[in-house]
Design a protein around this motif. Structure first.
Motif, PDB file in Angstrom:
ATOM      1  N   VAL A  48       0.842  -1.188   0.000  1.00  0.00           N
ATOM      2  CA  VAL A  48       0.000   0.000   0.000  1.00  0.00           C
ATOM      3  C   VAL A  48       0.885   1.249   0.000  1.00  0.00           C
ATOM      4  O   VAL A  48       1.924   1.282   0.657  1.00  0.00           O
ATOM      5  CB  VAL A  48      -0.978  -0.032   1.200  1.00  0.00           C
ATOM      6  N   TYR A  49       0.472   2.226  -0.803  1.00  0.00           N
ATOM      7  CA  TYR A  49       1.149   3.525  -0.825  1.00  0.00           C
ATOM      8  C   TYR A  49       0.416   4.461   0.120  1.00  0.00           C
ATOM      9  O   TYR A  49      -0.807   4.396   0.233  1.00  0.00           O
ATOM     10  CB  TYR A  49       1.138   4.113  -2.242  1.00  0.00           C
ATOM     11  N   GLY A  50       1.151   5.328   0.792  1.00  0.00           N
ATOM     12  CA  GLY A  50       0.541   6.246   1.747  1.00  0.00           C
ATOM     13  C   GLY A  50       0.073   7.526   1.093  1.00  0.00           C
ATOM     14  O   GLY A  50      -0.052   7.621  -0.136  1.00  0.00           O
ATOM     15  N   GLY A  51      -0.200   8.526   1.944  1.00  0.00           N
ATOM     16  CA  GLY A  51      -0.700   9.796   1.449  1.00  0.00           C
ATOM     17  C   GLY A  51       0.343  10.525   0.610  1.00  0.00           C
ATOM     18  O   GLY A  51       0.021  11.223  -0.345  1.00  0.00           O
ATOM     19  N   LYS A  52       1.611  10.344   0.961  1.00  0.00           N
ATOM     20  CA  LYS A  52       2.692  10.896   0.134  1.00  0.00           C
ATOM     21  C   LYS A  52       3.292   9.756  -0.680  1.00  0.00           C
ATOM     22  O   LYS A  52       3.330   8.610  -0.225  1.00  0.00           O
ATOM     23  CB  LYS A  52       3.786  11.500   1.027  1.00  0.00           C
TER      24      LYS A  52
ATOM     25  N   SER B 196       6.172   8.956  -1.180  1.00  0.00           N
ATOM     26  CA  SER B 196       7.342   8.305  -0.579  1.00  0.00           C
ATOM     27  C   SER B 196       6.937   7.207   0.403  1.00  0.00           C
ATOM     28  O   SER B 196       7.723   6.326   0.727  1.00  0.00           O
ATOM     29  CB  SER B 196       8.194   9.342   0.142  1.00  0.00           C
ATOM     30  N   GLU B 197       5.701   7.285   0.907  1.00  0.00           N
ATOM     31  CA  GLU B 197       5.249   6.298   1.888  1.00  0.00           C
ATOM     32  C   GLU B 197       4.825   5.022   1.185  1.00  0.00           C
ATOM     33  O   GLU B 197       4.019   5.047   0.243  1.00  0.00           O
ATOM     34  CB  GLU B 197       4.062   6.843   2.677  1.00  0.00           C
TER      35      GLU B 197
ATOM     36  N   SER C  92      -4.662   6.851   4.721  1.00  0.00           N
ATOM     37  CA  SER C  92      -3.715   7.826   4.159  1.00  0.00           C
ATOM     38  C   SER C  92      -2.502   7.941   5.066  1.00  0.00           C
ATOM     39  O   SER C  92      -1.580   8.669   4.786  1.00  0.00           O
ATOM     40  CB  SER C  92      -4.397   9.184   4.054  1.00  0.00           C
ATOM     41  N   ASN C  93      -2.533   7.194   6.160  1.00  0.00           N
ATOM     42  CA  ASN C  93      -1.483   7.350   7.164  1.00  0.00           C
ATOM     43  C   ASN C  93      -0.929   5.978   7.545  1.00  0.00           C
ATOM     44  O   ASN C  93      -1.587   5.197   8.240  1.00  0.00           O
ATOM     45  CB  ASN C  93      -2.086   8.043   8.388  1.00  0.00           C
ATOM     46  N   LEU C  94       0.271   5.690   7.077  1.00  0.00           N
ATOM     47  CA  LEU C  94       0.837   4.367   7.293  1.00  0.00           C
ATOM     48  C   LEU C  94       1.754   4.296   8.503  1.00  0.00           C
ATOM     49  O   LEU C  94       2.305   3.249   8.808  1.00  0.00           O
ATOM     50  CB  LEU C  94       1.623   3.928   6.050  1.00  0.00           C
ATOM     51  N   SER C  95       1.913   5.428   9.180  1.00  0.00           N
ATOM     52  CA  SER C  95       2.908   5.437  10.257  1.00  0.00           C
ATOM     53  C   SER C  95       2.497   4.527  11.404  1.00  0.00           C
ATOM     54  O   SER C  95       1.320   4.299  11.649  1.00  0.00           O
ATOM     55  CB  SER C  95       3.106   6.868  10.775  1.00  0.00           C
TER      56      SER C  95
END
Lengths: 305, 305
Positions: free
Chosen positions: B141-145, B147-148, B175-178
């Protein structure tokens, strides 16, 4: 006056000094609490279910009413023993045709002992549970004349094939129980029993809808009982068909997950009954088979075999 | 020019001298035929399915297009080897978010060898297959940016709990993978991906309807692939979400019975995704849990324990 139920088609049966359920004349069914966890789980289920505000009314009717517990002399003469007091679902029937179908391709559950799991798994593989997602455990059916009656022995239900199950579901709504009609039973009561807004199929579909959503209970090794009144059919009246769920000794908490095992088996049973309604006259009719896609040629071998 | 697929999330992977699938620039996916029955069964399935007149068009789109077989140099350098030529389902995606979910509480089938059955059963019990009716085999999965990016290693998928699976299905549309957001991922793309007439849920429901009826194939150990385009979402466009079925090495004839094992697991997955849409913000929200009946108190012990 307590007596041995006349119309029990599966499960532990009283008589000959054995422990089993009893009934009275006012429509109660007394089920002895089974030993250990089975009994306590079934009691816990009835207690939980009967006071659960999240059960819709249209679903509650699929379960026997629960009236608490009562200490009674056990049918095997072993002395006083707690019994669940339940609704006797066939008390008002004169000629009840009954089929008991254990739902689920898996009758065991992760929390059980390894020994229990292996025994269940073996039985699931030896019966139609694994292949069809359900197995017929017992039935009784009255024929077109009152004298005709068929209630196979336990042995009959061992080693049934998918086609045997199709035939049994047809015979269950047939007017002709004679052996010669094995290949093409005249399922003349199929639409009266299975079809229509009050028929078995409509009730199973209602139950299915609930199972797609409910995440409260997992109904391991639980049976669907299909019952109708042959007496009424012979008089040209409505069949009085009802679906009831019974046997909750292995019901578990769901962990917030639907009972996909029960649901899958229920959908399979629904498909079997739908097919009878699509082709009520002859289940080996080729057109019917082709319509349902069953005759499609798919051979699982190709190159490199 | 053949190359190793960039976006494979599960299954045998080429590279480091290993045998795996290859892709080209024109949208083809070359899958080496597996040894023995697996390869021949998968080929037999694609051959049968691609020419089967009983597959509705709305269902055909859930399967990768099949273009025949081709002898190619194997990716492990072992020489020429037959490959299935399939549609590369992610060839047109720029930032494809992909999840591979193996459907069914049982990944084995009666015809398999005892050894294979025992190995599958063990894995089904160790993973969520048995309890949830499906298991997540891999995702990216790609995040909101841009680069994520999150693509867990194989190890991550061992020993997931039901709540881990709930979280993964939320993270997949987050949208937030952190790491800090583990307890309450902002599933801000949930409705764009899962909901709506072209969303994942609608597609799974369409597939479910077919599985309630089809008695042609049993899809043992087959996966649902969920794919969407993060690039489009970041631009405010539609998600391009698609559902595809993949991996047919264990597809069998059905014997005229619906695939109740696949259907049950599919219904369970549908319920998990529905719950996310009902409570997109916080899956530990108490009101949500109560609405869905999950917090209902049912303790399986009573008297005689």
């Amino acid at each position: 006056m307590l007596k041995i139920p006349e119309h029990q088609v599966a499960g532990h049966q009283a008589g000959d000094g054995k422990l089993g359920p009893l009934v009275d004349d006012s429509g109660h069914f007394y089920k002895p609490l089974q030993d250990g966890k089975r009994g306590s789980r079934e009691l816990a289920f009835y207690t939980s279910f009967s006071s659960n505000p999240n059960i819709p009314d249209n679903i509650r009717r699929f379960f026997p009413a629960y009236y608490g517990t009562q200490i009674l002399e056990a049918s095997d003469g072993s002395g006083p023993c707690p019994h669940l007091v339940l609704e006797d679902v066939v008390s008002k029937y004169i000629l009840p045709c009954i089929m008991d179908i254990k739902i689920g391709s898996r009758t065991w559950y992760p929390q059980a002992s390894e020994d229990y799991i292996q025994r269940c798994l073996k039985k699931d593989r030896e019966t139609t549970s694994l292949s069809l997602g359900f197995r017929i455990c017992g039935f009784q059916v009255y024929g077109g004349k009152q004298s005709e009656f068929w209630k196979p022995e336990k042995k009959f239900f061992q080693g049934l094939s998918a086609d045997d199950v199709r035939l049994a579901l047809r015979k269950f709504v047939s007017s002709n129980l004679s052996a010669e009609s094995n290949l093409s039973p005249a399922s003349c009561f199929a639409s009266s029993v299975y079809d229509g807004s009050n028929g078995i199929l409509a009730q199973l579909l209602e139950l299915k809808k609930w199972f797609e959503d409910q995440t409260m209970y997992h109904f391991n090794s639980c049976s669907v009982l299909m019952v109708y009144e042959k007496e009424k059919l012979l008089k040209g009246e409505a069949s009085g068909a009802v679906v009831k769920l019974v046997d909750f000794a292995h019901v578990m908490e769901s962990g917030g997950v639907i009972d996909h095992n029960f649901l899958g088996g229920l959908c399979s049973l629904i498909k079997f009954i739908s097919e009878i309604l699509e082709c009520p006259n002859d289940y080996r009719n080729k057109d019917c088979l082709q319509d349902s896609g069953r005759s499609y040629d798919f051979v699982g071998n190709g190159i490199r075999e």
